[in-house]
Design a protein around this motif. Structure first.
Motif, PDB file in Angstrom:
ATOM      1  N   TYR A  25       0.843  -1.190   0.000  1.00  5.31           N
ATOM      2  CA  TYR A  25       0.000   0.000   0.000  1.00  5.31           C
ATOM      3  C   TYR A  25       0.880   1.242   0.000  1.00  5.31           C
ATOM      4  N   ARG A  26       0.439   2.260  -0.755  1.00  8.33           N
ATOM      5  CA  ARG A  26       1.166   3.536  -0.845  1.00  8.33           C
ATOM      6  C   ARG A  26       0.219   4.661  -0.426  1.00  8.33           C
ATOM      7  N   MET A  27       0.647   5.451   0.533  1.00  7.42           N
ATOM      8  CA  MET A  27      -0.174   6.523   1.084  1.00  7.42           C
ATOM      9  C   MET A  27       0.303   7.874   0.559  1.00  7.42           C
ATOM     10  N   TYR A  28      -0.648   8.703   0.088  1.00  9.93           N
ATOM     11  CA  TYR A  28      -0.326   9.992  -0.520  1.00  9.93           C
ATOM     12  C   TYR A  28      -1.023  11.125   0.221  1.00  9.93           C
ATOM     13  N   ASP A  29      -0.420  12.316   0.157  1.00 14.03           N
ATOM     14  CA  ASP A  29      -1.045  13.491   0.771  1.00 14.03           C
ATOM     15  C   ASP A  29      -1.887  14.239  -0.255  1.00 14.03           C
ATOM     16  N   GLY A  30      -2.381  15.419   0.102  1.00 13.14           N
ATOM     17  CA  GLY A  30      -3.268  16.184  -0.765  1.00 13.14           C
ATOM     18  C   GLY A  30      -2.605  16.708  -2.022  1.00 13.14           C
ATOM     19  N   GLU A  31      -1.270  16.750  -2.037  1.00 15.98           N
ATOM     20  CA  GLU A  31      -0.545  17.187  -3.232  1.00 15.98           C
ATOM     21  C   GLU A  31      -0.031  15.997  -4.034  1.00 15.98           C
ATOM     22  N   ASN A  32      -0.544  14.808  -3.720  1.00 16.33           N
ATOM     23  CA  ASN A  32      -0.181  13.569  -4.391  1.00 16.33           C
ATOM     24  C   ASN A  32       1.295  13.214  -4.201  1.00 16.33           C
ATOM     25  N   SER A  33       1.860  13.642  -3.083  1.00 16.61           N
ATOM     26  CA  SER A  33       3.229  13.265  -2.733  1.00 16.61           C
ATOM     27  C   SER A  33       3.188  11.984  -1.905  1.00 16.61           C
ATOM     28  N   LEU A  34       4.086  11.064  -2.226  1.00 15.18           N
ATOM     29  CA  LEU A  34       4.115   9.788  -1.526  1.00 15.18           C
ATOM     30  C   LEU A  34       4.612   9.977  -0.097  1.00 15.18           C
ATOM     31  N   LEU A  35       3.800   9.544   0.862  1.00 16.10           N
ATOM     32  CA  LEU A  35       4.145   9.673   2.275  1.00 16.10           C
ATOM     33  C   LEU A  35       4.777   8.408   2.836  1.00 16.10           C
ATOM     34  N   TYR A  36       4.226   7.260   2.463  1.00 21.15           N
ATOM     35  CA  TYR A  36       4.637   6.021   3.119  1.00 21.15           C
ATOM     36  C   TYR A  36       4.331   4.826   2.224  1.00 21.15           C
ATOM     37  N   VAL A  37       5.221   3.835   2.266  1.00 25.73           N
ATOM     38  CA  VAL A  37       5.016   2.558   1.579  1.00 25.73           C
ATOM     39  C   VAL A  37       5.080   1.449   2.617  1.00 25.73           C
ATOM     40  N   GLY A  38       4.112   0.532   2.569  1.00 29.06           N
ATOM     41  CA  GLY A  38       4.103  -0.599   3.489  1.00 29.06           C
ATOM     42  C   GLY A  38       3.670  -1.864   2.785  1.00 29.06           C
ATOM     43  N   LYS A  39       3.945  -3.006   3.414  1.00 32.07           N
ATOM     44  CA  LYS A  39       3.517  -4.300   2.865  1.00 32.07           C
ATOM     45  C   LYS A  39       2.656  -5.005   3.884  1.00 32.07           C
ATOM     46  N   ALA A  40       1.866  -5.958   3.408  1.00 28.55           N
ATOM     47  CA  ALA A  40       0.957  -6.659   4.317  1.00 28.55           C
ATOM     48  C   ALA A  40       0.665  -8.058   3.812  1.00 28.55           C
ATOM     49  N   LYS A  41       0.489  -8.979   4.747  1.00 29.54           N
ATOM     50  CA  LYS A  41       0.004 -10.315   4.421  1.00 29.54           C
ATOM     51  C   LYS A  41      -1.488 -10.256   4.123  1.00 29.54           C
ATOM     52  N   ASN A  42      -2.182  -9.375   4.836  1.00 26.15           N
ATOM     53  CA  ASN A  42      -3.617  -9.142   4.648  1.00 26.15           C
ATOM     54  C   ASN A  42      -3.810  -7.625   4.555  1.00 26.15           C
ATOM     55  N   LEU A  43      -4.015  -7.112   3.349  1.00 25.90           N
ATOM     56  CA  LEU A  43      -4.078  -5.670   3.142  1.00 25.90           C
ATOM     57  C   LEU A  43      -5.188  -5.005   3.952  1.00 25.90           C
ATOM     58  N   LYS A  44      -6.344  -5.625   3.992  1.00 27.93           N
ATOM     59  CA  LYS A  44      -7.471  -5.014   4.697  1.00 27.93           C
ATOM     60  C   LYS A  44      -7.169  -4.859   6.185  1.00 27.93           C
ATOM     61  N   ASN A  45      -6.641  -5.911   6.801  1.00 33.00           N
ATOM     62  CA  ASN A  45      -6.326  -5.843   8.223  1.00 33.00           C
ATOM     63  C   ASN A  45      -5.239  -4.825   8.519  1.00 33.00           C
ATOM     64  N   ARG A  46      -4.212  -4.802   7.675  1.00 34.73           N
ATOM     65  CA  ARG A  46      -3.080  -3.908   7.939  1.00 34.73           C
ATOM     66  C   ARG A  46      -3.460  -2.451   7.768  1.00 34.73           C
ATOM     67  N   VAL A  47      -4.105  -2.119   6.651  1.00 36.21           N
ATOM     68  CA  VAL A  47      -4.464  -0.724   6.406  1.00 36.21           C
ATOM     69  C   VAL A  47      -5.508  -0.260   7.421  1.00 36.21           C
ATOM     70  N   SER A  48      -6.406  -1.138   7.813  1.00 33.33           N
ATOM     71  CA  SER A  48      -7.413  -0.784   8.822  1.00 33.33           C
ATOM     72  C   SER A  48      -6.773  -0.367  10.135  1.00 33.33           C
ATOM     73  N   SER A  49      -5.627  -0.958  10.458  1.00 29.50           N
ATOM     74  CA  SER A  49      -4.980  -0.679  11.738  1.00 29.50           C
ATOM     75  C   SER A  49      -4.551   0.778  11.876  1.00 29.50           C
ATOM     76  N   TYR A  50      -4.373   1.482  10.749  1.00 30.97           N
ATOM     77  CA  TYR A  50      -3.976   2.893  10.805  1.00 30.97           C
ATOM     78  C   TYR A  50      -5.125   3.806  11.239  1.00 30.97           C
ATOM     79  N   PHE A  51      -6.335   3.312  11.112  1.00 31.13           N
ATOM     80  CA  PHE A  51      -7.503   4.174  11.344  1.00 31.13           C
ATOM     81  C   PHE A  51      -8.286   3.801  12.607  1.00 31.13           C
ATOM     82  N   ARG A  52      -7.659   3.043  13.480  1.00 27.29           N
ATOM     83  CA  ARG A  52      -8.322   2.754  14.751  1.00 27.29           C
ATOM     84  C   ARG A  52      -8.232   3.981  15.656  1.00 27.29           C
TER      85      ARG A  52
END
Length: 233
Positions: A25-52
């Protein structure tokens, strides 16, 4: 005052449709600049963890506050996701990732091509030899995960040269099908070189090309009634 773009990004709708497969997963800001790159065995579980709502450290809270969009790349395995992750970090240097470029303390995978029967190893330090290096990886454990997967898939040796030179019979790695025992001549030069090429293709991210090659080998074995070999492929 900096705008909090997490209110703009509708993470609930995004997560609702997100796959549970492995990937990056690649996370971008409002100017479409890349903020962070991460990997996951289960994308839904991993990305969800950022929004708890609780339990996030300050760095993660700051990252989430800037997210405007997230892009996903699905992979065939967690290890493939790991390789793609380190490639993207090396290429783009996202500010919320640890910088991996030009830091000799980070681990690599080394293919010892100076030996007649190359082996695959974890490596730290200078990379000035004629061996082939893949990485850097975010941690030694990430390298070990890759080594285990590659042992199972392509059975390239991982023993020290001194051990290799003094073998008189196959070791346990051969018995559990994690090496083809080139030390005692149980694999041909041609077959071992093919396994090396498949290893290189995987580590270079050429997954689709590799899958096509393996499918051709599988079909050829089946046509020759070598069904056990076809099953291995």
């Amino acid at each position: 005052m900096e705008e909090n773009t997490s209110e703009v990004f509708d993470h609930k709708s995004f997560l609702r449709n997100l796959t549970t497969r492995p990937g990056v997963y690649r996370m971008y800001d409002g100017e479409n600049s890349l903020l962070y790159v991460g990997k996951a065995k289960n994308l839904k579980n991993r990305v969800s963890s950022y929004f708890r709502s609780r339990g996030l450290n300050n760095k993660t809270v700051a990252l989430v506050s800037k997210i405007q969009s997230i892009e996903i790349a699905v992979t065939h395995s967690e290890t493939e996701a790991l390789l793609l992750e380190q490639t993207l970090i090396k290429q783009h240097r996202p500010p919320y990732n640890i910088l991996l470029l030009d830091d000799k303390s980070y681990p690599y995978l080394k293919l010892s091509t100076k030996h007649d029967w190359p082996g695959l190893y974890l490596h730290r330090g200078a990379r000035g030899s004629k061996d082939e290096f893949f990485g850097p990886f975010p941690s030694a454990s990430a390298v070990r995960e890759s080594l285990i997967l590659l042992q199972k898939a392509f059975r390239i040796r991982q023993c020290d040269d001194s051990v290799f030179s003094n073998r008189q019979k196959p070791c346990l790695q051969y018995q559990i099908k994690r090496c083809k025992a080139p030390c005692v001549g149980l694999v041909s030069d041609e077959e071992y070189e093919q396994d090396l090429e498949k290893t290189r293709a995987f580590l270079k991210g050429k997954s689709q090309e590799l899958i096509s090659t393996i499918e051709v080998d599988m079909d050829a074995a089946a046509e020759n009634y070598e069904y056990e070999r076809a099953a291995e492929f």
